[in-house]
Design a protein around this motif. Sequence first.
Motif, short mmCIF file in Angstrom:
data_model
loop_
_atom_site.label_atom_id
_atom_site.label_comp_id
_atom_site.label_asym_id
_atom_site.label_seq_id
_atom_site.Cartn_x
_atom_site.Cartn_y
_atom_site.Cartn_z
N ALA B 381 0.83 -1.21 0.00
CA ALA B 381 0.00 0.00 0.00
C ALA B 381 0.86 1.26 0.00
O ALA B 381 0.76 2.12 0.86
CB ALA B 381 -0.93 -0.02 1.20
N GLY B 382 1.76 1.35 -0.96
CA GLY B 382 2.63 2.51 -1.06
C GLY B 382 1.86 3.74 -1.58
O GLY B 382 0.75 3.62 -2.07
N SER B 383 2.49 4.85 -1.50
CA SER B 383 1.79 6.06 -1.96
C SER B 383 1.67 6.06 -3.48
O SER B 383 0.79 6.69 -4.03
CB SER B 383 2.56 7.30 -1.49
N GLY B 384 2.54 5.29 -4.13
CA GLY B 384 2.47 5.21 -5.59
C GLY B 384 1.08 4.82 -6.08
O GLY B 384 0.51 5.45 -6.97
N GLY B 385 0.56 3.84 -5.46
CA GLY B 385 -0.77 3.39 -5.86
C GLY B 385 -1.79 4.50 -5.71
O GLY B 385 -2.60 4.75 -6.60
N LEU B 392 -7.04 8.62 -11.82
CA LEU B 392 -8.04 7.82 -12.55
C LEU B 392 -9.41 7.98 -11.91
O LEU B 392 -9.53 8.39 -10.76
CB LEU B 392 -7.66 6.33 -12.50
N GLU B 393 -10.41 7.55 -12.64
CA GLU B 393 -11.76 7.62 -12.10
C GLU B 393 -12.24 6.19 -11.77
O GLU B 393 -13.24 5.72 -12.31
CB GLU B 393 -12.71 8.26 -13.12
N GLU B 394 -11.51 5.52 -10.92
CA GLU B 394 -11.90 4.15 -10.59
C GLU B 394 -12.95 4.14 -9.49
O GLU B 394 -13.00 5.06 -8.68
CB GLU B 394 -10.67 3.37 -10.11
N PRO B 395 -13.74 3.06 -9.43
CA PRO B 395 -14.71 2.96 -8.33
C PRO B 395 -13.98 2.82 -7.00
O PRO B 395 -12.88 2.26 -6.93
CB PRO B 395 -15.49 1.68 -8.66
N ALA B 396 -14.59 3.37 -5.98
CA ALA B 396 -13.98 3.30 -4.65
C ALA B 396 -13.89 1.86 -4.16
O ALA B 396 -12.98 1.50 -3.43
CB ALA B 396 -14.77 4.13 -3.65
N ASP B 397 -14.84 1.01 -4.53
CA ASP B 397 -14.81 -0.38 -4.08
C ASP B 397 -14.35 -1.30 -5.20
O ASP B 397 -14.58 -1.01 -6.38
CB ASP B 397 -16.21 -0.81 -3.61
N LEU B 398 -13.71 -2.40 -4.76
CA LEU B 398 -13.09 -3.30 -5.72
C LEU B 398 -13.31 -4.74 -5.25
O LEU B 398 -13.22 -5.01 -4.05
CB LEU B 398 -11.60 -2.95 -5.75
N VAL B 399 -13.62 -5.63 -6.17
CA VAL B 399 -13.83 -7.03 -5.80
C VAL B 399 -12.75 -7.90 -6.43
O VAL B 399 -12.46 -7.76 -7.64
CB VAL B 399 -15.22 -7.54 -6.25
N VAL B 400 -12.13 -8.75 -5.62
CA VAL B 400 -11.12 -9.68 -6.12
C VAL B 400 -11.71 -11.09 -6.05
O VAL B 400 -12.12 -11.52 -4.97
CB VAL B 400 -9.84 -9.62 -5.26
N GLY B 419 -3.69 -1.10 -3.10
CA GLY B 419 -3.27 0.23 -3.51
C GLY B 419 -4.12 0.81 -4.64
O GLY B 419 -3.99 1.99 -4.98
N ASP B 420 -4.98 -0.03 -5.21
CA ASP B 420 -5.80 0.42 -6.33
C ASP B 420 -7.07 1.13 -5.87
O ASP B 420 -7.83 1.67 -6.68
CB ASP B 420 -6.18 -0.75 -7.23
N VAL B 421 -7.36 1.05 -4.55
CA VAL B 421 -8.51 1.82 -4.05
C VAL B 421 -7.96 2.96 -3.21
O VAL B 421 -6.85 2.88 -2.66
CB VAL B 421 -9.48 0.95 -3.19
N PRO B 422 -8.69 4.04 -3.13
CA PRO B 422 -8.22 5.16 -2.31
C PRO B 422 -8.31 4.81 -0.83
O PRO B 422 -9.04 3.89 -0.45
CB PRO B 422 -9.20 6.28 -2.66
N VAL B 423 -7.58 5.50 -0.01
CA VAL B 423 -7.71 5.35 1.44
C VAL B 423 -9.18 5.56 1.78
O VAL B 423 -9.82 6.50 1.29
CB VAL B 423 -6.81 6.36 2.19
N TYR B 463 -14.60 -11.49 2.08
CA TYR B 463 -13.85 -10.81 3.14
C TYR B 463 -13.73 -9.35 2.75
O TYR B 463 -13.26 -9.04 1.65
CB TYR B 463 -12.46 -11.43 3.29
N ARG B 464 -14.08 -8.43 3.66
CA ARG B 464 -14.05 -7.01 3.32
C ARG B 464 -12.96 -6.29 4.12
O ARG B 464 -12.85 -6.45 5.33
CB ARG B 464 -15.42 -6.38 3.55
N VAL B 465 -12.17 -5.53 3.39
CA VAL B 465 -11.03 -4.84 3.99
C VAL B 465 -11.08 -3.37 3.56
O VAL B 465 -11.16 -3.06 2.35
CB VAL B 465 -9.69 -5.46 3.50
N ARG B 466 -11.03 -2.46 4.53
CA ARG B 466 -10.99 -1.03 4.19
C ARG B 466 -9.54 -0.55 4.23
O ARG B 466 -8.83 -0.77 5.20
CB ARG B 466 -11.82 -0.21 5.19
N ARG B 467 -9.12 0.10 3.14
CA ARG B 467 -7.77 0.63 3.09
C ARG B 467 -7.64 1.79 4.08
O ARG B 467 -8.41 2.75 4.05
CB ARG B 467 -7.44 1.11 1.68
N SER B 468 -6.68 1.67 4.98
CA SER B 468 -6.52 2.68 6.03
C SER B 468 -5.28 3.55 5.82
O SER B 468 -5.11 4.55 6.51
CB SER B 468 -6.39 2.01 7.40
N ASN B 469 -4.39 3.11 4.97
CA ASN B 469 -3.17 3.90 4.79
C ASN B 469 -2.64 3.72 3.37
O ASN B 469 -3.06 2.83 2.64
CB ASN B 469 -2.11 3.48 5.82
#
Lengths: 469, 469
Positions: B381-385, B392-400, B419-423, B463-469
């Motif tokens: 989860a680097g800042s690069g992502g 980009l205009e990606e959806p906030a949620d992502l399914v793997v 890293g593909d979803v925003p914090v 399994y749901r995970v919220r990006r925190s950082n």
Amino acid sequence: MPYFDAASSAPLHPVARQALQASLDEGWADPARLYREGRRARLLIDAAREAAAEAVGCRPDELVFTSSGTRSVHLGIAGALAGRRRVGRHLVVSAVEHSSVLHSAAALAADGGSVTEVAVDRTGAVTASAFAAALREDTALACLQSANHEVGTEQPVAEVAAACRAAGVPLLVDAAQSLAWGPVDAPWSLLTASAHKWGGPAGVGLLAVRKGVRFATQGPADERESGRSPGFENIPAIVAAAASLRAVRAEAAAESLRLRALVDRIRARVAGAVPDVEVVGDPVRRLPHLVTFSCLYVDGETLLHELDRAGFSVSSGSSCTSSTLTPSHVLKAMGVLSEGNVRVSLPVGTAEADVERFLEVLPAAVEGVRKQLGAPAAPAAGSGGRERLEGLEEPADLVVDALGKLCPIPVIELAKVIGDVPVGGVVTVLADDEAARLDIPAWCDMRSQEYLGAHPVGGGTAYRVRRSN
Amino acid sequence: MPYFDAASSAPLHPVARQALQASLDEGWADPARLYREGRRARLLIDAAREAAAEAVGCRPDELVFTSSGTRSVHLGIAGALAGRRRVGRHLVVSAVEHSSVLHSAAALAADGGSVTEVAVDRTGAVTASAFAAALREDTALACLQSANHEVGTEQPVAEVAAACRAAGVPLLVDAAQSLAWGPVDAPWSLLTASAHKWGGPAGVGLLAVRKGVRFATQGPADERESGRSPGFENIPAIVAAAASLRAVRAEAAAESLRLRALVDRIRARVAGAVPDVEVVGDPVRRLPHLVTFSCLYVDGETLLHELDRAGFSVSSGSSCTSSTLTPSHVLKAMGVLSEGNVRVSLPVGTAEADVERFLEVLPAAVEGVRKQLGAPAAPAAGSGGRERLEGLEEPADLVVDALGKLCPIPVIELAKVIGDVPVGGVVTVLADDEAARLDIPAWCDMRSQEYLGAHPVGGGTAYRVRRSN
């Protein structure tokens, strides 16, 4: 020092010792592990399973190793009963099975199941027809040994297996005493055996369950040995067990002939040289290496000690040698004399000279014990007694109080006084020793006296015998 | 070739080998027999019982030999439960007991009894208060290991034993992993152990039952070993077990210090040299010779193979190394990462140089496996992502969709996209591999991401995970 109790436990076969020592370095790791030590251990147990399965006459995936023959029987019976629980909870066993089978049967009965014990004849064998007649609609399992461990008599396993198959009942064959000599030549469903009986190490039993036999292992689950035998595998011992089974099988044809001839010699010479002896078991359909006889008026434990002092290790089914002070259930089921009982079971390689020396020593050992006990020296019911009685006004009936006296005393007391009543008179023996129940009728049989029966009296049992000669 | 899996099975101790070989000649006969071979066998087993009882810290008549540690546990739990049947059918165990204990508990539950599993903390230890709180009026027995077999953590046995004593509940202590290092210093009621864990041979377990503890052996009766352990005694192995226990105890004080320092070194160096690793278990209150760690984004089985190729034998609690494809119940109960799990347990005598070489080899082995799996090389989860996403205009949620993919792939997929979803955005991972249930929360913990929970979906779990950082 000759050891003549192979049926209890055979000395370690040289091949077993070699295999054990060789596999101590390779066989200590967990065969379920992926690393090299685990893989090596797995190779060893797989190869041992192949070899043992070939000797048993089954597929390797039908065979698991347990920690003893007793454990194999316990696991096998419990698993087979549970597998056919829906059919019923009836178990058929012969009356002369090993205690591990009979204790399993008792556990079933205590848990609400039912058990039929099939009686044996005076040689110790069941008849196939009697066994077949015991099978019922609700019979979950039948158990029959290949040959008896105390008297050597072979059971009609092939006929019984055919009857079981016709009835759709699985048959468990306890092959503990015979597997060294050859596979069980019958369509069995389950088979059990014990390595230390053929010269393998202690700690290894075999349990074979034919594909298609319904089986549900009881007790807590464990992944090892196809889920059928819990606990870490004892691989060096398993390797030694399989290797020694192959080794004894390679010698079996010649050695069984040789030992059979030695046992024939013992049977004939004991019957000839020891007065008042009963050699029991089938003289022909029998294990090659085993013979059992009982000596009237002899205390089994004392006789064993005398033979031990003379250098011979044998065992006995007499009550005095058991921790429960009851005579062997096998001798009881056969209805033969149990006092002064001696089982001789020759290990592979027994020297003829040792057998000869045993036959030289035995008569004096028996005589010595009889003397200590004050046993009648010759057939007791001589005419002398009768004549003496005729001159007296004694009551026709006589009571002998042998309460509190242990085998063989009640029988000795009976023999001492039978001449004191006239022919037709009755001697009543009061006794509380369990062996009397077997040995007083057996004495009557040997002496051609009439056994009238037994009834309970205060503190024991009254045995009534009518003098016939 | 260094073998680092003593906790599975230790190589045979030289003293065990000597004792085994020496007693093969004297220990093969039936110790219940009266003749000289039987008496010799009886002397051997009696002496072994004395020695083992002294090491355990009990009276010889409180100790019986069984065929394995698993068998000791099965017999001990069943006998203790039956002995207190009138009190009730409730059993208390820790959640991290050996499978033999948990399978016994499952058998009780299947038979209508009830079981309380006491939870452990992240080090794998119960707290005495939580254990005491689980004891009930109808509790027949409680079980607690002396130390955990997978992570080495010592349990508070003395405190728990005191609580059990206060509640009048017998405590069975499974001392399989610790008995080599010393007696269990607590007022236990029953104790079990396994000889091949201390360098004794396979085929020998110990079961001690203190005088006064109600005990009713289950299963078919058998006279041997005070009626508590059916089957012919394996005397040479028993002699070797007792002799080697004395031998390892004589070395225990010095060797435990030495191995403790080596394990401290492994704990520190692994944590430093391997990125994304979790070293688990209590760092201080632990067995001297055992350490466990888990490596993020690593397939345990592949890592074991790599280490095996490099000459190191270790085991793993990862799901891929188990036959049931579920992660170790111990790691699960601790709530720690299970992927890329390695247990190192050093046998007595382990050379420092071998440990050093292991520490040199390990980082590259882990890196190699990660490369094969395409795992993210650095914290994902680097800042690069984030920066890339901002453009980009990606959806906030992502399914793997990781359905059908095995450990560690679901976690790797999660790490790759977090890293593909925003914090503040959420990644949902669909997975049906059992390990994900443990490893996704563990990953969140290690990465300081927010685990939102799991819910069932068609064919698996989301399994749901919220990006925190």
